[in-house]
Scaffold this active site. Structure first.
Site, PDB file in Angstrom:
ATOM      1  N   THR A 143       0.501  -1.176  -0.041  1.00 24.73           N
ATOM      2  CA  THR A 143       0.258  -0.084   0.020  1.00 24.73           C
ATOM      3  C   THR A 143       0.801   1.092  -0.343  1.00 24.73           C
ATOM      4  O   THR A 143       1.759   0.666   0.619  1.00 24.73           O
ATOM      5  CB  THR A 143      -0.834  -0.229   1.192  1.00 24.73           C
ATOM      6  OG1 THR A 143      -1.618   0.763   1.513  1.00 24.73           O
ATOM      7  CG2 THR A 143      -0.349  -0.387   2.621  1.00 24.73           C
ATOM      8  N   GLU A 166      -4.708  -1.511   5.054  1.00 23.90           N
ATOM      9  CA  GLU A 166      -4.523  -2.465   6.452  1.00 23.90           C
ATOM     10  C   GLU A 166      -5.294  -3.479   7.254  1.00 23.90           C
ATOM     11  O   GLU A 166      -5.181  -4.041   8.151  1.00 23.90           O
ATOM     12  CB  GLU A 166      -4.210  -1.603   7.472  1.00 23.90           C
ATOM     13  CG  GLU A 166      -2.832  -0.716   6.987  1.00 23.90           C
ATOM     14  CD  GLU A 166      -3.167   0.008   6.363  1.00 23.90           C
ATOM     15  OE1 GLU A 166      -2.208   0.921   5.927  1.00 23.90           O
ATOM     16  OE2 GLU A 166      -3.736   0.132   5.431  1.00 23.90           O
ATOM     17  N   LYS A 204      -5.723  22.557   7.145  1.00 23.37           N
ATOM     18  CA  LYS A 204      -6.115  23.484   8.425  1.00 23.37           C
ATOM     19  C   LYS A 204      -5.627  24.712   7.919  1.00 23.37           C
ATOM     20  O   LYS A 204      -4.413  25.458   7.481  1.00 23.37           O
ATOM     21  CB  LYS A 204      -4.791  22.531   9.803  1.00 23.37           C
ATOM     22  CG  LYS A 204      -4.628  21.184  10.009  1.00 23.37           C
ATOM     23  CD  LYS A 204      -3.970  20.301   8.930  1.00 23.37           C
ATOM     24  CE  LYS A 204      -4.161  18.803   9.664  1.00 23.37           C
ATOM     25  NZ  LYS A 204      -4.514  17.791   8.394  1.00 23.37           N
ATOM     26  N   TRP A 252      -9.742  23.291  11.008  1.00 21.67           N
ATOM     27  CA  TRP A 252      -9.965  22.146  10.038  1.00 21.67           C
ATOM     28  C   TRP A 252     -11.512  22.190   9.004  1.00 21.67           C
ATOM     29  O   TRP A 252     -11.949  22.938   9.502  1.00 21.67           O
ATOM     30  CB  TRP A 252     -10.728  21.094  11.224  1.00 21.67           C
ATOM     31  CG  TRP A 252      -9.083  20.632  11.383  1.00 21.67           C
ATOM     32  CD1 TRP A 252      -8.108  20.953  11.364  1.00 21.67           C
ATOM     33  CD2 TRP A 252      -9.950  19.035  11.882  1.00 21.67           C
ATOM     34  NE1 TRP A 252      -7.445  19.985  12.217  1.00 21.67           N
ATOM     35  CE2 TRP A 252      -7.768  18.875  12.595  1.00 21.67           C
ATOM     36  CE3 TRP A 252     -10.315  17.835  12.443  1.00 21.67           C
ATOM     37  CZ2 TRP A 252      -7.579  18.069  13.484  1.00 21.67           C
ATOM     38  CZ3 TRP A 252      -9.347  17.440  12.940  1.00 21.67           C
ATOM     39  CH2 TRP A 252      -8.810  16.709  13.664  1.00 21.67           C
TER      40      TRP A 252
END
Length: 562
Positions: free
Chosen positions: A200, A345, A455, A460
């Site tokens: 990955t 994962e 940011k 955010w």
């Protein structure tokens, strides 16, 4: 015999192993005549039953053993066998024959650069490569760099296999090996033996290897079979499934494992040709397709798309968020889109837009919101949304935190990378790098990738929210919103927009469109991108067909300072 004696001597009787061959054995026993179709765009269709595929798997296993493939155990890896192939019956056979011997199947990502492909083959330690003939030029270019490969098996859809010589490597033909081999008698072995390995890509450094055991993949397949039989999927043995996620990408999301539990007909299409795929969906009466959002976009905007009635087709979405505009386009064609979630994962599936019993009575517009964005953990998976200190954020649907997960099928480590493994598993939970909110009912709403959140001035900005809104503009085909360095605010949003074919849109059009949502209170005014870039070229994609924001950030890093 006492219970104490039985527990002590249990292994003397029969300790049933959760191995992948037990999935296909059960499928063949229960659905022997179910069909698997290989329908490539440039060769005749091939139809095989579960029974015929199982026979080929067994013959392939014999051939692999004769080629020198050795089993592993929980403490050491078996022979690594790499595959460079599109979705096909051959890939399905490798999914079972290689791990069935206790060896490790490395599904090589053919969308990587040649340098990364060579790196992953060397890092994995592949000794044998199974290679589709169209990848021969690639293989010939990198073969001098491959340190461990000793044998190559060529696969082809042509009547006659190509005659190829590779320096220092023995070359075989796939079908010759199948024909000349007798069926293998698979033996039981420890379910904790590693079965698969793949890589990955991250934001920095070379690709990272993740690996999974037989036990993990069997449990993953069982959980998927259960969750996709529930509403809103409601898939059964009557369904016809077409995976449009590549089989080299995270086990094709577990479909080739779960298919033998569910008994579903599967259609594999080889290289992705969107017009041909639409034709095949119609001819084979496909009922369920799954892939990333851009695949749905390509199917819906292909010139041939209006010819086909897609009403009732279900589309399992994953890989990235479904843009609202694309969702609405799909619904206008009668397609039912169902959101899912996972990572390389996590094998990958850990959450889907599953309905609770009470959800079934909701009005359709409320259901659709959950189909597109809402998620619930699938069986045996436990998900939390946590702050930077690892504490659960409130279930208020507003407070953003990172998704962490525990499940029986998560990769135990990054292959040969203990430092990144510690970072992945800090606090005993796997950290996904995705930020989300959760509500009082336990629904999870993914907001963004942690690395993609913008940011700005200490606050955010959620890039996916802006992408959602922009995607609903009637002229927008693709959109990506990225954070770009800004001397005052740290970062500011920049939108990159690709118009639909034949459509035209300007920067002012997009900004004015966003202001309507500011006026409705859906986003604050300071979220409106400082710049909107209109591109006539499609967005750059990762090897899994997601918009590659890493490339976009590099490409436009100076756009606000110019």
């Amino acid at each position: 015999m006492s219970i104490e004696e039985f527990v002590e001597r249990a292994s003397e009787f029969y300790d049933y192993p959760l191995t992948l061959t037990n999935l296909i054995k059960w499928g063949v026993d229960t659905f022997p005549e179910q069909e698997i179709v290989y329908a490539p765009p440039d060769a005749p269709k091939l139809r095989l039953t579960f029974t015929q595929v199982w026979d080929r798997v067994r013959r392939l296993a014999t051939a692999l053993e004769q080629l020198g493939v050795k089993p592993g155990d929980p403490k050491r890896l078996g022979t690594r066998v790499g595959a460079l192939e599109w979705n096909s019956h051959r890939y399905l056979e490798l999914y079972y024959a290689v791990p069935g011997l206790g060896a490790v199947l490395h599904t090589v990502n053919v969308r990587y650069s040649p340098e990364d492909i060579a790196y992953t083959i060397n890092h994995a330690g592949d000794e044998i490569l199974f290679v589709k003939d169209e990848f021969l030029p690639l293989l010939q270019a990198i073969i001098p760099k491959l340190k461990t490969v000793k044998k190559v098996v060529l696969m082809t859809d042509k009547p006659e296999p190509p005659q190829v010589k590779l320096p220092g490597v023995e070359v075989y033909n796939y079908e010759d090996l199948i024909r000349s081999s007798s069926p293998y008698d698979f033996k039981d072995f420890d379910e904790r033996t590693v079965a698969t390995l793949f890589y990955t890509s991250g934001t920095t450094g070379p690709p990272k290897g993740v690996f999974f055991t037989h036990r993990q993949l069997v449990l993953h397949a069982m959980a998927i079979a259960i969750s996709t039989s529930a509403p809103p999927y409601e898939l059964s043995v009557r369904d016809v499934v077409m995976p449009l996620v590549p089989m080299y990408h995270v086990h094709a999301w577990g479909g080739p494992h779960a298919m033998f539990l569910a008994g579903q007909k599967y259609v594999f299409t080889g290289r992705m040709d969107w017009g041909y795929i639409l034709k095949t969906i119609s001819e084979e009466k496909v009922t369920y397709v799954y892939g990333v959002p851009v695949i749905l976009y390509l199917l819906l905007t292909h010139p041939d798309s209006p010819k086909y009635d897609l009403r009732g087709l279900k589309y399992g979405n994953g890989g990235s968020a479904m843009p609202e505009g694309l969702y609405k386009l799909a619904r206008s064609r009668g397609i039912i889109v169902i959101n899912g979630y996972g990572l390389s994962e996590t094998a990958p599936v850990i959450a889907q837009a599953l309905f609770k019993a009470s959800t079934l009575n909701w009005p359709e517009d409320k259901k659709e919101n959950y189909l597109m964005k809402g998620l619930r953990q699938i069986p045996l998976t436990f998900i939390r949304v946590v702050d930077e200190y690892g504490k659960d954020v409130p279930k208020d649907g507003k407070t953003i935190g990172e998704i962490v997960v525990r499940s029986p099928w998560l990769t135990p480590a990054y292959f040969k990378d203990p430092e990144k493994t510690r970072e992945l598993w800090r606090g005993g939970w796997l950290h996904t790098g995705d930020v989300a909110v959760w509500d009082s009912d336990g629904h999870i709403w993914i907001m963004d990738r942690l690395k993609d959140v913008i940011k700005s001035g200490g606050e955010w900005i959620v890039s996916t929210k802006l992408e959602d809104i922009i995607s609903t503009h009637p002229a927008v085909g693709e959109v990506a919103v990225i954070g770009v360095p800004h001397p005052k605010w740290g970062e500011r949003p920049v939108a990159v927009v690709v118009p639909k074919p034949g459509q035209r849109v300007t920067e002012d059009d997009i900004k004015n469109y966003l202001m309507k949502f500011v006026e409705k209170g859906e986003i604050p005014k300071w979220w409106v991108p400082d710049k909107v870039i209109i591109s006539e070229k499609e967005l750059p994609k990762t090897s899994t067909a997601k918009a590659d924001k890493k490339i976009l950030r590099e490409l436009y890093k100076n756009v606000l300072s110019a």
